[in-house]
Design a protein around this motif. Sequence first.
Motif, PDB file in Angstrom:
ATOM      1  N   UNK A 142      -7.135   0.936   8.777  1.00  0.00           N
ATOM      2  CA  UNK A 142      -7.287   0.346   9.880  1.00  0.00           C
ATOM      3  C   UNK A 142      -6.800   0.996  11.227  1.00  0.00           C
ATOM      4  N   UNK A 143      -7.148   0.510  12.275  1.00  0.00           N
ATOM      5  CA  UNK A 143      -6.394   0.758  13.610  1.00  0.00           C
ATOM      6  C   UNK A 143      -6.448   2.413  13.839  1.00  0.00           C
ATOM      7  N   UNK A 144      -7.525   3.183  13.465  1.00  0.00           N
ATOM      8  CA  UNK A 144      -7.567   4.499  13.803  1.00  0.00           C
ATOM      9  C   UNK A 144      -7.778   4.780  15.405  1.00  0.00           C
ATOM     10  N   UNK A 145      -8.456   3.687  15.863  1.00  0.00           N
ATOM     11  CA  UNK A 145      -8.729   4.070  17.400  1.00  0.00           C
ATOM     12  C   UNK A 145      -7.340   3.513  18.246  1.00  0.00           C
ATOM     13  N   UNK A 146      -6.473   3.074  17.434  1.00  0.00           N
ATOM     14  CA  UNK A 146      -5.154   2.683  18.346  1.00  0.00           C
ATOM     15  C   UNK A 146      -3.854   3.768  17.934  1.00  0.00           C
ATOM     16  N   UNK A 147      -4.363   4.890  17.507  1.00  0.00           N
ATOM     17  CA  UNK A 147      -3.350   5.697  17.061  1.00  0.00           C
ATOM     18  C   UNK A 147      -3.067   6.012  15.598  1.00  0.00           C
ATOM     19  N   UNK A 148      -4.278   6.110  14.924  1.00  0.00           N
ATOM     20  CA  UNK A 148      -4.191   6.166  13.657  1.00  0.00           C
ATOM     21  C   UNK A 148      -3.081   5.509  12.704  1.00  0.00           C
ATOM     22  N   UNK A 149      -2.794   4.258  12.794  1.00  0.00           N
ATOM     23  CA  UNK A 149      -1.783   3.153  12.391  1.00  0.00           C
ATOM     24  C   UNK A 149      -1.873   3.254  11.252  1.00  0.00           C
ATOM     25  N   UNK A 150      -3.067   2.723  10.615  1.00  0.00           N
ATOM     26  CA  UNK A 150      -3.483   2.390   9.020  1.00  0.00           C
ATOM     27  C   UNK A 150      -3.193   3.518   8.498  1.00  0.00           C
ATOM     28  N   UNK A 151      -3.684   4.633   8.767  1.00  0.00           N
ATOM     29  CA  UNK A 151      -3.712   6.027   7.982  1.00  0.00           C
ATOM     30  C   UNK A 151      -2.228   6.380   7.495  1.00  0.00           C
ATOM     31  N   UNK A 152      -1.281   5.966   8.741  1.00  0.00           N
ATOM     32  CA  UNK A 152       0.330   6.364   8.488  1.00  0.00           C
ATOM     33  C   UNK A 152       0.840   5.496   7.470  1.00  0.00           C
ATOM     34  N   UNK A 153       0.378   4.110   7.488  1.00  0.00           N
ATOM     35  CA  UNK A 153       0.935   3.332   6.401  1.00  0.00           C
ATOM     36  C   UNK A 153       0.359   3.672   5.064  1.00  0.00           C
ATOM     37  N   UNK A 154      -1.043   3.831   5.057  1.00  0.00           N
ATOM     38  CA  UNK A 154      -1.461   4.066   3.683  1.00  0.00           C
ATOM     39  C   UNK A 154      -1.222   5.180   3.167  1.00  0.00           C
ATOM     40  N   UNK A 155      -1.016   6.190   3.870  1.00  0.00           N
ATOM     41  CA  UNK A 155      -0.696   7.705   3.154  1.00  0.00           C
ATOM     42  C   UNK A 155       0.788   7.723   2.861  1.00  0.00           C
ATOM     43  N   UNK A 156       1.764   6.844   3.374  1.00  0.00           N
ATOM     44  CA  UNK A 156       3.096   7.016   3.215  1.00  0.00           C
ATOM     45  C   UNK A 156       3.130   5.941   1.838  1.00  0.00           C
ATOM     46  N   UNK A 157       2.265   4.908   1.526  1.00  0.00           N
ATOM     47  CA  UNK A 157       2.251   4.236   0.275  1.00  0.00           C
ATOM     48  C   UNK A 157       1.751   5.222  -0.817  1.00  0.00           C
ATOM     49  N   UNK A 158       0.635   5.940  -0.601  1.00  0.00           N
ATOM     50  CA  UNK A 158      -0.182   6.337  -1.607  1.00  0.00           C
ATOM     51  C   UNK A 158       0.455   7.636  -2.009  1.00  0.00           C
ATOM     52  N   UNK A 159       1.061   8.624  -1.173  1.00  0.00           N
ATOM     53  CA  UNK A 159       1.863   9.820  -1.301  1.00  0.00           C
ATOM     54  C   UNK A 159       0.904  10.914  -1.984  1.00  0.00           C
ATOM     55  N   UNK A 160      -0.234  11.131  -1.345  1.00  0.00           N
ATOM     56  CA  UNK A 160      -1.089  12.220  -2.033  1.00  0.00           C
ATOM     57  C   UNK A 160      -0.483  13.749  -1.617  1.00  0.00           C
ATOM     58  N   UNK A 161      -1.327  14.554  -2.498  1.00  0.00           N
ATOM     59  CA  UNK A 161      -0.949  16.008  -2.493  1.00  0.00           C
ATOM     60  C   UNK A 161      -1.901  16.698  -1.055  1.00  0.00           C
ATOM     61  N   UNK A 162      -2.951  16.055  -1.302  1.00  0.00           N
ATOM     62  CA  UNK A 162      -3.812  16.568  -0.261  1.00  0.00           C
ATOM     63  C   UNK A 162      -4.711  15.399   0.273  1.00  0.00           C
TER      64      UNK A 162
END
Length: 336
Positions: A203-223
Motif C-alpha cells: 500500500x501507499x507507495x505514492x505517499x512515500x513507500x509506507x506499505x513497503x516499510x511495514x511489509x518488509x519489516x514483518x516479512x524480514x526477507x534476505x533479498x
Amino acid sequence: MDLNALLQKLTAPACVSGSESAIAETAAELLRPFCDTVEIVSGNVCGTLGSRQAGKPHVLLDAHLDQVGFVVTEITPDGFVRVGNVGGLEYRFMPAQRVLLHGRQNIAGVICCIPPHLQSGKKEHVAEVTELAIDTGYSREHLEQLLSVGDSVTFDMPFRTMAGGYVTSPSLDDRCGMAAILCAMEELQGQALPCSLSVLFSTQEELGERGAKIGAYTIAPDIALAVDVTFGDAGEKVGVCGKGPLIGISPSLSRDVSDALIAAADAAQIPWQPEVMAGTTGTNADRFAVTRGGVRAGTVSIPLCHMHTPVEKIRTEDVALTGKLLAAYVRGCASC
C-alpha cells in the motif's frame, strides 16, 4: 496467462493511496492459487511459498497496489467539490477530465474548465490542485448525502487495448508490476525452488513507500525486488517500450542483486535494459534496503508512457518478459 484480461481485472478497482481495500481483495484472490498462505495485513497483501530453511535465502517480490488520484477536501456552497492531490500529478491536463468520486456510491463528475471562447487574450495559466473544482450536477444538499470530506476521487478512464500490443489505463502504475509477479508465480508453480518466497502487494507507495516499510519489516526477507514502472519512450536515458524490463543499477541497491538479475536475463536470453540511477530509486527498494539490519534490494521496472496520467500506456510483451526474468532470478537465487 491472458495478460490483457489480467491487466483489465487488476486495473478495474479504482484505489488511490490509503483506499486500497478493493484492489487488495482482487489481488489476494489472484495470488492464492500460487502461494501456501495469503493474508491481508495492514492493507498489504502478503503471500508466502515454502518455509524458511537455514542456508537458503528468503526472497521478496513486491509491487504496489495504489494509484495516484485525489481526496475530497470541501463541498462548496454552490455544489462544487474541491480536492487535494494524492501522489504526484500533472495539472496541465486536468481541465475537462472525467472523474469518479467514491462516496456512499460512485458519483460521476468532471473537472471544470473555462471554454476557449472566454480565454481570448488571457495569459495561459496552469491551475494548482487547490484551484480545481469538480462538477457533479448535484446541489450541495444532495451531494452531502452521498459524499464526505476525505473520500477519494479517481480518473474515469477505461482500460483499452491499442495497436502494436499496447494497452492503456489510469492505474498501470503499478498494476502491471503486480501482473508481472503473478506471471512469475504461475511459471514457478510446482517447481522445486532454492529459496523460500514471499509476495508483497504493498500500500501507499505514492505517499512515500509506507506499505513497503511495514511489509518488509514483518516479512524480514534476505533479498527484495521492487517491481515497478519507469519512464518509457520519453527521450534519452529512459526505457524503450517493447525491449524488455529495466534492471536497476544504483549505489542504493545491492550490486550483487543487480548482477544476478543481469546474469539470469542473459542466461535465459531475456531482453533487458539498464536503468542507471545516481542515488535512490524512488521505489519501494529504498525502504527495503534499510529495513531491520538491511536487505539486499534490487529493482526491475516496466517501461511506461504518460506516467501519473489517465492514459498510462505499456506493451504487454514487457510485462510478460518481466515475469520471465523474475522467475529466472528466483530459480537461480541460491548462488546470490
